[in-house]
Every structure is written in C-alpha cells, then in structure tokens.
Design a protein around this motif. Structure first.
Motif, mmCIF file in Angstrom:
data_model
loop_
_atom_site.group_PDB
_atom_site.id
_atom_site.type_symbol
_atom_site.label_atom_id
_atom_site.label_comp_id
_atom_site.label_asym_id
_atom_site.label_seq_id
_atom_site.Cartn_x
_atom_site.Cartn_y
_atom_site.Cartn_z
ATOM 1 N N ALA A 144 -20.999 11.692 20.901
ATOM 2 C CA ALA A 144 -19.863 12.083 20.076
ATOM 3 C C ALA A 144 -19.940 11.414 18.707
ATOM 4 C CB ALA A 144 -18.552 11.725 20.777
ATOM 5 N N HIS A 145 -20.299 10.141 18.667
ATOM 6 C CA HIS A 145 -20.462 9.457 17.383
ATOM 7 C C HIS A 145 -21.559 10.128 16.560
ATOM 8 C CE1 HIS A 145 -17.783 6.029 17.411
ATOM 9 N NE2 HIS A 145 -18.095 5.780 18.659
ATOM 10 N N ALA A 146 -22.685 10.437 17.197
ATOM 11 C CA ALA A 146 -23.790 11.088 16.491
ATOM 12 C C ALA A 146 -23.377 12.465 15.992
ATOM 13 C CB ALA A 146 -25.008 11.195 17.412
ATOM 14 N N ALA A 147 -22.644 13.200 16.818
ATOM 15 C CA ALA A 147 -22.190 14.543 16.430
ATOM 16 C C ALA A 147 -21.262 14.478 15.226
ATOM 17 C CB ALA A 147 -21.493 15.223 17.602
ATOM 18 N N MET A 148 -20.383 13.486 15.198
ATOM 19 C CA MET A 148 -19.476 13.337 14.055
ATOM 20 C C MET A 148 -20.264 13.081 12.776
ATOM 21 S SD MET A 148 -16.357 13.849 15.022
ATOM 22 C CE MET A 148 -15.144 12.980 14.043
ATOM 23 N N GLN A 149 -21.356 12.328 12.870
ATOM 24 C CA GLN A 149 -22.187 12.068 11.696
ATOM 25 C C GLN A 149 -22.988 13.305 11.299
ATOM 26 O OE1 GLN A 149 -22.288 9.249 9.739
ATOM 27 N NE2 GLN A 149 -20.458 8.806 10.935
ATOM 28 N N LEU A 150 -23.536 14.002 12.284
ATOM 29 C CA LEU A 150 -24.314 15.214 12.008
ATOM 30 C C LEU A 150 -23.457 16.310 11.383
ATOM 31 C CD1 LEU A 150 -26.465 15.517 15.224
ATOM 32 C CD2 LEU A 150 -27.320 15.216 12.899
ATOM 33 N N HIS A 151 -22.214 16.382 11.777
ATOM 34 C CA HIS A 151 -21.305 17.442 11.319
ATOM 35 C C HIS A 151 -20.237 16.880 10.378
ATOM 36 C CE1 HIS A 151 -22.978 20.526 13.977
ATOM 37 N NE2 HIS A 151 -23.253 19.494 14.757
ATOM 38 N N LEU A 152 -20.649 15.930 9.561
ATOM 39 C CA LEU A 152 -19.748 15.242 8.646
ATOM 40 C C LEU A 152 -19.054 16.196 7.682
ATOM 41 C CD1 LEU A 152 -18.871 12.346 8.059
ATOM 42 C CD2 LEU A 152 -20.702 12.215 6.375
ATOM 43 N N ASP A 153 -19.742 17.237 7.268
ATOM 44 C CA ASP A 153 -19.169 18.186 6.305
ATOM 45 C C ASP A 153 -18.376 19.310 6.975
ATOM 46 O OD1 ASP A 153 -20.219 16.790 4.140
ATOM 47 O OD2 ASP A 153 -22.123 17.870 4.260
ATOM 48 N N CYS A 154 -18.335 19.328 8.290
ATOM 49 C CA CYS A 154 -17.622 20.371 9.031
ATOM 50 C C CYS A 154 -16.158 19.972 9.247
ATOM 51 C CB CYS A 154 -18.266 20.585 10.396
ATOM 52 S SG CYS A 154 -19.965 21.145 10.334
ATOM 53 N N THR A 155 -15.344 20.961 9.578
ATOM 54 C CA THR A 155 -13.965 20.678 9.974
ATOM 55 C C THR A 155 -13.815 20.985 11.458
ATOM 56 O OG1 THR A 155 -13.107 22.900 9.588
ATOM 57 C CG2 THR A 155 -13.160 21.412 7.692
ATOM 58 N N VAL A 156 -12.839 20.373 12.088
ATOM 59 C CA VAL A 156 -12.616 20.633 13.508
ATOM 60 C C VAL A 156 -12.097 22.054 13.732
ATOM 61 C CG1 VAL A 156 -12.292 18.234 14.177
ATOM 62 C CG2 VAL A 156 -10.329 19.581 13.478
ATOM 63 N N ASP A 157 -11.578 22.675 12.685
ATOM 64 C CA ASP A 157 -11.093 24.054 12.799
ATOM 65 C C ASP A 157 -12.241 25.052 12.921
ATOM 66 O OD1 ASP A 157 -8.426 23.233 12.572
ATOM 67 O OD2 ASP A 157 -8.539 23.296 10.384
ATOM 68 N N THR A 158 -13.383 24.743 12.326
ATOM 69 C CA THR A 158 -14.489 25.703 12.308
ATOM 70 C C THR A 158 -15.697 25.275 13.129
ATOM 71 O OG1 THR A 158 -15.393 24.707 10.299
ATOM 72 C CG2 THR A 158 -13.845 26.529 10.013
ATOM 73 N N ARG B 262 -17.180 23.712 16.582
ATOM 74 C CA ARG B 262 -16.893 23.362 17.970
ATOM 75 C C ARG B 262 -17.461 21.996 18.352
ATOM 76 N NH1 ARG B 262 -18.152 28.422 21.758
ATOM 77 N NH2 ARG B 262 -16.902 27.206 23.203
ATOM 78 N N VAL B 263 -18.595 21.653 17.768
ATOM 79 C CA VAL B 263 -19.218 20.364 18.079
ATOM 80 C C VAL B 263 -18.342 19.217 17.573
ATOM 81 C CG1 VAL B 263 -21.238 18.894 17.667
ATOM 82 C CG2 VAL B 263 -21.540 21.343 18.068
ATOM 83 N N ARG B 264 -17.899 19.318 16.332
ATOM 84 C CA ARG B 264 -17.047 18.266 15.773
ATOM 85 C C ARG B 264 -15.716 18.179 16.512
ATOM 86 N NH1 ARG B 264 -17.343 14.871 11.509
ATOM 87 N NH2 ARG B 264 -15.373 14.173 10.623
ATOM 88 N N ARG B 265 -15.169 19.339 16.889
ATOM 89 C CA ARG B 265 -13.902 19.357 17.637
ATOM 90 C C ARG B 265 -14.054 18.637 18.972
ATOM 91 N NH1 ARG B 265 -12.960 24.931 18.810
ATOM 92 N NH2 ARG B 265 -13.118 25.074 16.569
ATOM 93 N N ARG B 266 -15.134 18.933 19.695
ATOM 94 C CA ARG B 266 -15.363 18.289 20.995
ATOM 95 C C ARG B 266 -15.621 16.797 20.817
ATOM 96 N NH1 ARG B 266 -16.955 20.075 26.318
ATOM 97 N NH2 ARG B 266 -16.034 21.973 25.497
ATOM 98 N N ALA B 267 -16.412 16.445 19.805
ATOM 99 C CA ALA B 267 -16.728 15.040 19.559
ATOM 100 C C ALA B 267 -15.460 14.252 19.239
ATOM 101 C CB ALA B 267 -17.741 14.920 18.419
ATOM 102 N N ARG B 268 -14.613 14.822 18.408
ATOM 103 C CA ARG B 268 -13.368 14.131 18.064
ATOM 104 C C ARG B 268 -12.507 13.941 19.310
ATOM 105 N NH1 ARG B 268 -8.608 16.335 14.151
ATOM 106 N NH2 ARG B 268 -8.214 17.628 15.979
ATOM 107 N N ALA B 269 -12.429 14.952 20.149
ATOM 108 C CA ALA B 269 -11.635 14.846 21.377
ATOM 109 C C ALA B 269 -12.175 13.744 22.287
ATOM 110 C CB ALA B 269 -11.627 16.189 22.111
ATOM 111 N N VAL B 270 -13.482 13.647 22.413
ATOM 112 C CA VAL B 270 -14.095 12.604 23.241
ATOM 113 C C VAL B 270 -13.747 11.224 22.694
ATOM 114 C CG1 VAL B 270 -16.315 11.576 23.900
ATOM 115 C CG2 VAL B 270 -15.981 14.040 24.107
ATOM 116 N N LEU B 271 -13.854 11.061 21.382
ATOM 117 C CA LEU B 271 -13.592 9.761 20.772
ATOM 118 C C LEU B 271 -12.115 9.391 20.832
ATOM 119 C CD1 LEU B 271 -16.016 9.997 17.742
ATOM 120 C CD2 LEU B 271 -16.324 8.701 19.865
ATOM 121 N N VAL B 272 -11.237 10.361 20.670
ATOM 122 C CA VAL B 272 -9.801 10.096 20.780
ATOM 123 C C VAL B 272 -9.460 9.708 22.217
ATOM 124 C CG1 VAL B 272 -7.512 11.180 20.718
ATOM 125 C CG2 VAL B 272 -9.104 11.517 18.823
#
Length: 67
Positions: A28-42, A44-54
């Motif tokens: 999840a940490h790696a995904a957040m870094q890989l998808h740094l320019d993405c939003t959780v709205d668009t 799916r990887v960043r959305r899932r990663a954020r949910a795991v970290l929260v």
C-alpha cells in the motif's frame, strides 16, 4: 524501501484501473508512491492503498477527505 522487492506486477499495482486485490501495508505504501499523481476518485489502486493504510492506522484522513 525498494519498490522492486514488492512483486508489483503480481499484485497488480501498476495499472490505475485494475483492482489490485488484497494489499500488504508495504504494498500500500509503494502503491501510494507509484500513484502519487492519481486521485482516489479515478485510481482504484490508490483508493485501495489508502483504505489499507487508514484501516491499519498508518494514515489519518483530513475531514475534507471523508465521504
């Protein structure tokens, strides 16, 4: 942490539109870094990663990010 050691292709962490499935906290940490320019709205990887970290208590969302 080196991103290459996390087996990213098998976890499906490279494509924004793909459901990455279950992630470890390290993934999840790696995904957040890989998808740094993405939003959780668009992204799916960043959305899932954020949910795991929260859920793990590693990330606390600002009031503005809550639904």
């Amino acid at each position: 942490m080196q991103v290459t050691c996390l087996h990213l292709s098998g976890a499906g962490l490279l494509r924004c539109g793909a459901d990455p499935g279950v992630m470890s906290i390290a993934q999840a940490h790696a995904a957040m870094q890989l998808h740094l320019d993405c939003t959780v709205d668009t992204c799916r990887v960043r959305r899932r990663a954020r949910a795991v970290l929260v859920e793990a208590g590693r990330c606390v969302l600002d009031e503005r990010a809550l639904p």
